[in-house]
Design a protein around this motif. Structure first.
Motif, short mmCIF file in Angstrom:
data_model
loop_
_atom_site.label_atom_id
_atom_site.label_comp_id
_atom_site.label_asym_id
_atom_site.label_seq_id
_atom_site.Cartn_x
_atom_site.Cartn_y
_atom_site.Cartn_z
N ARG A 251 -39.55 30.74 0.65
CA ARG A 251 -40.50 31.36 -0.26
C ARG A 251 -41.71 31.84 0.52
N ARG A 252 -42.07 33.09 0.34
CA ARG A 252 -43.20 33.66 1.05
C ARG A 252 -44.48 33.45 0.27
N PRO A 253 -45.59 33.52 0.93
CA PRO A 253 -46.86 33.38 0.22
C PRO A 253 -47.02 34.48 -0.82
N GLU A 254 -47.85 34.18 -1.83
CA GLU A 254 -48.01 35.12 -2.93
C GLU A 254 -48.60 36.43 -2.47
N GLY A 255 -49.52 36.35 -1.54
CA GLY A 255 -50.13 37.59 -1.06
C GLY A 255 -49.13 38.49 -0.39
N GLU A 256 -48.26 37.88 0.42
CA GLU A 256 -47.25 38.68 1.11
C GLU A 256 -46.25 39.25 0.13
N ALA A 257 -45.85 38.43 -0.85
CA ALA A 257 -44.93 38.93 -1.86
C ALA A 257 -45.57 40.04 -2.67
N GLY A 258 -46.81 39.86 -2.98
CA GLY A 258 -47.49 40.90 -3.74
C GLY A 258 -47.60 42.19 -2.97
N GLY A 398 -40.99 46.80 -23.26
CA GLY A 398 -40.13 45.81 -22.61
C GLY A 398 -39.64 46.27 -21.26
N VAL A 399 -39.33 47.56 -21.12
CA VAL A 399 -38.87 48.08 -19.83
C VAL A 399 -39.98 47.99 -18.80
N LEU A 400 -41.20 48.39 -19.16
CA LEU A 400 -42.32 48.33 -18.22
C LEU A 400 -42.61 46.89 -17.80
N HIS A 401 -42.55 45.98 -18.75
CA HIS A 401 -42.78 44.57 -18.41
C HIS A 401 -41.72 44.06 -17.43
N GLU A 402 -40.47 44.41 -17.66
CA GLU A 402 -39.40 43.95 -16.77
C GLU A 402 -39.53 44.55 -15.38
N VAL A 403 -39.94 45.84 -15.31
CA VAL A 403 -40.11 46.48 -14.00
C VAL A 403 -41.26 45.83 -13.24
N ARG A 404 -42.39 45.58 -13.90
CA ARG A 404 -43.52 44.94 -13.22
C ARG A 404 -43.14 43.54 -12.74
N ARG A 405 -42.42 42.81 -13.58
CA ARG A 405 -42.01 41.48 -13.15
C ARG A 405 -41.07 41.52 -11.95
N PHE A 406 -40.17 42.50 -11.95
CA PHE A 406 -39.24 42.64 -10.84
C PHE A 406 -39.97 43.00 -9.55
N LEU A 407 -40.93 43.93 -9.62
CA LEU A 407 -41.68 44.32 -8.42
C LEU A 407 -42.57 43.20 -7.90
N ALA A 408 -43.02 42.33 -8.79
CA ALA A 408 -43.88 41.23 -8.37
C ALA A 408 -43.11 40.08 -7.74
N SER A 409 -41.79 40.06 -7.91
CA SER A 409 -40.99 38.98 -7.35
C SER A 409 -40.62 39.27 -5.91
N SER A 410 -40.16 38.26 -5.22
CA SER A 410 -39.76 38.40 -3.82
C SER A 410 -38.40 39.07 -3.72
N PRO A 411 -38.20 40.00 -2.78
CA PRO A 411 -36.89 40.64 -2.62
C PRO A 411 -35.80 39.63 -2.27
N GLU A 412 -36.16 38.55 -1.55
CA GLU A 412 -35.15 37.55 -1.22
C GLU A 412 -34.73 36.76 -2.45
N GLU A 413 -35.68 36.49 -3.35
CA GLU A 413 -35.37 35.73 -4.56
C GLU A 413 -34.64 36.57 -5.59
N GLU A 414 -35.03 37.82 -5.75
CA GLU A 414 -34.45 38.69 -6.77
C GLU A 414 -34.23 40.07 -6.16
N PRO A 415 -33.09 40.29 -5.50
CA PRO A 415 -32.87 41.59 -4.86
C PRO A 415 -32.66 42.73 -5.86
N SER A 416 -32.23 42.41 -7.07
CA SER A 416 -32.01 43.46 -8.07
C SER A 416 -32.29 42.88 -9.45
N ALA A 417 -32.42 43.78 -10.42
CA ALA A 417 -32.67 43.38 -11.80
C ALA A 417 -31.80 44.21 -12.72
N ARG A 418 -31.61 43.73 -13.93
CA ARG A 418 -30.80 44.44 -14.92
C ARG A 418 -31.65 44.68 -16.16
#
Length: 987
Positions: A251-258, A398-418
């Protein structure tokens, strides 16, 4: 962090001590020799321990080699200290210390090779070797020109000493070359530990290089400031295996993930970019260093040294070869990239999924050609438009919320979203689209597909799961859920919701007469009427079979003060539904059928649960059916109490037979001419815990339930009681037979019981033999003809029983068509005139004529007749005049227990209209009183005395001896001989 501070403090302390001379020469020598040896020993032990116990398999050899290298350095410093501190002699050149110091470099070089990222092609392996030589050659050129040339051409040095002097710097050059090359090619695993190890080796090599310079070497003594560098290098190498930080996969630091989520490259990406740039420039920098070495040698006024010239030429040649290899490799990669790009473009353009690339601001940069078939729009025409303009307004948030949540997550933790939403089609309607979202150069890639049919199918399946398939009304699960919501949504002052339970009376008859297809049509029509008769906010449901329910929602304007008006209004609704459902139905091509509706109403009370509310309405509905059907009933609390009482009664009844709570009574059957007791009818009674005797009509009835609902439980209990009754009646009759009372016993059984396996002729014969009762002592009387009874099988069973010598009687003669049908088909010996016909002989001349006709038929068929339910002496006299030979009822005696029965059998007769004949063995008259025979009395049987002139056993005669003549049955046939081996104690 604490380890780094400790290393910094120890290194600073060592450097300060070396700068101040340690206070004495002995301490300086000890710290310069054994101090460095202990530091190197610590580094070796740390690397070896980590390599053996903690490291992964792929990097374990590297740490073991680093440990071996540090142990060599520790041994060299220990030998050096042995000469200076123990032997107090100068260290010879060469010595064992030099041998240990020279062995420091090879394990470290091999360890660095283990940590390197292995090339995947031969060209990459060649380039790795050339890069190493480019760095090493440039460093050799520069160091040769500056210092090594003087070491190599020293006049006073021997060949061995000269080689030793050159070995140190050359090994250091190789080690430095490997460090520089592998710094940009190292594996990504355990990056912090590898960086620390490389830094430790680099510091050690730097100190070695300073030591080889003539200026420092000629004035060097142990304990000087130069030793602080070796000391710090050993401490860093000891700390290196344990220097772990969150890296790839952690898990990377929040700043780096952000930072990564916002589209920026982030610190790790910038470092990789810089590393790639330095790696690309390294060959050219190495060649530049080599040129500087040659220029330095030329500008110094000396001739160009052959070593410098040869080294420089090889460096330039290596650079040219490397560039050629890289050019060929780049051409190959370019072709491969072009092929993959063409392959990818073919896949994208030929895919049925729509692939879209959106910029960080949401503008579409690319849309695949599949958009024309899926969205009804040209893909190129969508380029430049905003993605949000295609999404349904209700789904956009709902789409905008899901996109923002996906971009805020780490690529290693969540490489893709549906994401699933609705997209606008070219013709204006909306499609259900499912998209797989991936990151791409700060933007997003959408791989979208049309799932409208799947969504429609899911909605249909969900609808089917919550609705009845026949009527499309909500089923029990959905109805219960809506009741729960109605109860949870009630506010203080709201009128309570109400539930109506509806059952269609007579629906089974429709299925039986017109057919099940017509029954299904009737249910569909009833559901349609129900749906059209309720308000928009109310719910009508089918609970199963012919049962429906209606939920009437509460009214916000109906308070507590209007409870009476609310109940009246609900009753009016229920009565209107009853009338609507009771109107004729046209089914099966025009057949007109009718059903009635029984409706129960229950109102929601504070704190009531959905299941309790529905149960109350169900109880009210069954009360409506019990009260005569086709009516509306309100739930009352006592209904639940009655249900509990019935349940307790049924629970006790299930264990009554096993607990010995059933008892057997016998009612005498009397000859109407002589008053003699010719048979006894066995009747079962259940004595409850309160001492109350229940008749079969009472304990086999499920109070308040319909025949359809109670039939299964009643049939099971009746079968168990019938089996007990037959066994107990035979047992007691056998006991009386041994005591001289040979009066036969009548056991009353339903016709369908005779066809069961437990009443097969062989089983009945075994029962008689087991208890020692002759077959003439048992009469089986058939009751309640069931339409489901197989008369062919019944006829075969009865014929076999008659062949055994058992008399067969038929109950209920004169009460309907079923008795006449049974008389026509079954082998019967005796007829029992129904109690209703007996009562009618005194009240109706017509009924008297009918009864006389029935008796005439029986006489013509040669059958015995027994009239049941004779409660008055006048009835007995009238039936005797009409030709009935035997009677049973309260006019003679009620059901008797075993003791009173034996007293009655001992006397042998009853008075008939005050007349007494002189039977054999009679000692007087006994008048009996009790419950009237008939109805649902327990099964009975008879045989004995003189029936219609037939030879029988006379009541009161002495028992026949075991080996004597076999008594005859009422038909004059031989009876079964009692089993001489059976001993039955008298009761």
């Amino acid at each position: 962090m604490a380890g780094q501070l400790v290393i910094a403090a120890l290194s600073a302390g060592y450097a300060l001590g070396a700068a101040l001379g340690w206070g004495s020469g002995e301490v300086a020598l000890f710290m310069g020799d054994f101090g460095l040896s202990l530091a190197a020993l610590l580094a070796g032990a740390s690397c070896l321990w980590y390599g053996i116990t903690r490291s992964e398999r792929e990097v374990r050899p590297a740490w073991l080699l680093f440990g071996a290298s540090s142990l060599m350095a520790s041994a060299g410093n220990a030998v050096w200290g042995w000469y200076e501190l123990v032997l107090h002699a100068p260290v010879p050149r060469p010595s064992a210390a030099d041998f240990c110091f020279l062995l420091f470099a090879p394990p470290a070089i091999v360890g660095l090779l283990v940590l390197a990222k292995r090339p995947v092609t031969r060209a990459r392996w060649v380039c790795l070797g050339l890069d190493t030589w480019l760095i090493g050659g440039s460093l050799l050129t520069l160091s040769w020109s500056v210092a090594l040339v003087h070491t190599a051409y020293g006049a006073d040095d021997s060949v061995a000493l000269g080689a030793l002097k050159l070995a140190y710097p050359l090994l250091d050059i190789v080690l430095v070359s490997m460090v520089l090359v592998l710094h940009f090619r190292r594996t990504s695993a355990h990056r912090s530990a590898v960086n620390t190890a490389i830094g430790a080796l680099a510091l050690t090599v730097l100190c070695d290089a300073l030591f080889t310079s003539p200026m420092l070497r000629d004035h060097y003594t142990s304990g000087q400031l130069l030793d602080a560098g070796w000391f710090a290098g050993s401490l860093l190498l000891a700390y290196a295996p344990w220097a772990r930080r969150p890296e790839t996969g952690e898990r990377r630091p929040e700043g780096e993930a952000g930072a990564a989520a916002d589209g920026a490259t982030g610190t790790p990406e910038r470092r990789r970019s810089l590393a790639g740039s330095f790696a690309a420039l390294m060959p050219y920098l190495s060649a530049a260093v080599c040129v500087l070495g040659i220029l330095y040698n030329s500008l110094d006024g000396r001739d160009v040294d052959r070593v410098v010239l040869f080294t420089g030429c090889t460096v330039v040649l290596a650079l040219v070869v490397r560039q050629g290899i890289m050019l060929v490799d780049n051409l190959r990669l370019t072709q491969e990239l072009a092929y993959k790009e063409s392959h990818f473009r073919s896949l994208v353009q030929g895919s049925s999924d729509v692939i879209m690339i959106a910029a960080p601001d949401g503008v579409l940069r690319y849309v695949s050609p599949a958009a024309a078939g899926v969205y009804g729009r040209d893909g190129d025409g969508l380029v430049g438009s905003e993605l949000a303009a295609l999404v349904h307004p209700d789904d956009l948030a709902g789409v905008l919320h899901e996109v923002r949540r996906f971009l805020a997550s780490s690529p290693e933790e969540e490489p893709s979203a549906r994401i699933e939403c609705r997209f606008r089609h070219g013709d204006g309607h909306w499609l259900n689209v499912e998209s797989t979202v991936n990151r791409y150069q700060g933007g997003l890639i959408f791989n979208s597909r049309d799932v409208t049919e799947r969504v429609r199918l899911q909605a249909q399946l969900q609808h089917n799961a919550s609705h009845d398939t026949l009527t499309d009304l909500p089923n029990r699960a959905l109805f219960t859920e809506r009741v729960r919501k109605a109860l949870s949504g009630r506010r203080e002052g709201d009128g309570g919701a109400a539930v109506l339970y509806i059952d269609l009376d007579g629906f089974k008859a429709v299925n039986d007469t017109v057919g099940h297809q017509a029954g299904d049509e009737l249910l569909i029509l009833a559901a349609r009427r129900l749906r059209e008769s309720i308000r928009a906010g109310d719910t009508a449901a089918r609970l199963g079979g012919d049962e429906f329910a209606v939920l009437i929602q509460s009214d916000a304007d109906c308070g507590r003060q209007a409870a009476a008006e609310r109940e009246l209004r609900i009753q009016e609704i229920a009565d209107r539904l009853r009338l609507t459902l009771s109107e004729p139905y046209r089914v099966d091509g025009g057949n007109q059928v009718r059903v009635a509706a029984s409706i129960g109403i229950a109102f929601a009370e504070p704190g009531i649960s959905p299941s309790a509310l529905m149960r109350n309405a169900d109880l009210a509905m069954y009360r409506a059916k019990q009260a005569g059907k086709d009516r509306v009933e309100l739930y009352a609390p006592q209904m639940q109490a009655e249900v509990v009482k019935r349940a307790e009664l049924q629970a006790r009844l299930r264990s009554a037979l096993h607990d010995g709570e059933f008892t057997l009574l016998h009612q005498p059957v009397v000859d109407l001419d002589t008053g003699r007791i010719t048979a006894v009818a066995a009747e079962a009674r259940w004595r409850s815990a309160e001492g109350i005797l229940f008749t079969p009509a009472e304990f086999l009835r499920t109070e308040g339930a319909t025949e359809e609902e109670a039939g299964g439980a009643r049939s099971e209990r009746a079968a168990e009681v019938s089996r007990w009754l037959l066994q107990e009646a035979v047992r007691q009759a056998a006991a009386r037979y041994l005591d001289g009372f040979t009066t036969p016993v009548i056991v009353r059984l339903p016709m369908r019981r005779v066809t069961e396996a437990s009443l097969a002729p062989a089983a009945v014969e075994a029962l008689l033999e087991r208890h020692g009762l002759p077959s003439s002592g048992l009469v089986l009387e058939l009751t309640d003809s069931d339409p489901r009874t197989h008369f062919d099988e019944l006829e075969r069973r009865l014929s076999a029983l008659r062949r055994l010598g058992i008399c067969i009687a038929l109950e209920g003669f004169g009460s309907g068509y079923a008795a006449l049908t049974a008389l026509r088909r079954l082998p019967v010996d005796m007829l029992r005139i129904d109690a209703a016909a007996v009562r009618g002989t005194m009240d109706s001349p017509r009924q008297r004529t009918v009864t006389a006709g029935l008796l005439t038929i029986a006489g013509d068929l040669g059958l015995l007749t027994v009239a049941e339910g004779i409660d008055l002496d006048e009835q007995a006299e009238t039936l005797r005049e009409l030709g009935c030979s035997h009677g049973q009822g309260a006019a003679f005696s009620g059901p008797l227990d075993e003791h009173r029965l034996r007293r009655a059998l001992a006397r042998g007769e009853y008075l008939v209209q005050g007349r007494r004949l002189d039977p054999v063995g009679a000692v007087g008259a006994v008048s009996g009183a009790g419950a009237a025979g008939g109805g649902m009395g327990a099964p009975v049987g008879l045989s004995g005395e003189e029936f219609g002139g037939r030879s029988v056993v006379v009541a009161g005669t002495l028992p026949m001896p075991r080996g004597g003549p076999v008594p005859a049955d009422p038909l004059g046939r031989p009876a079964l001989r009692p089993n001489a081996e059976t001993s039955v104690p008298p009761t």
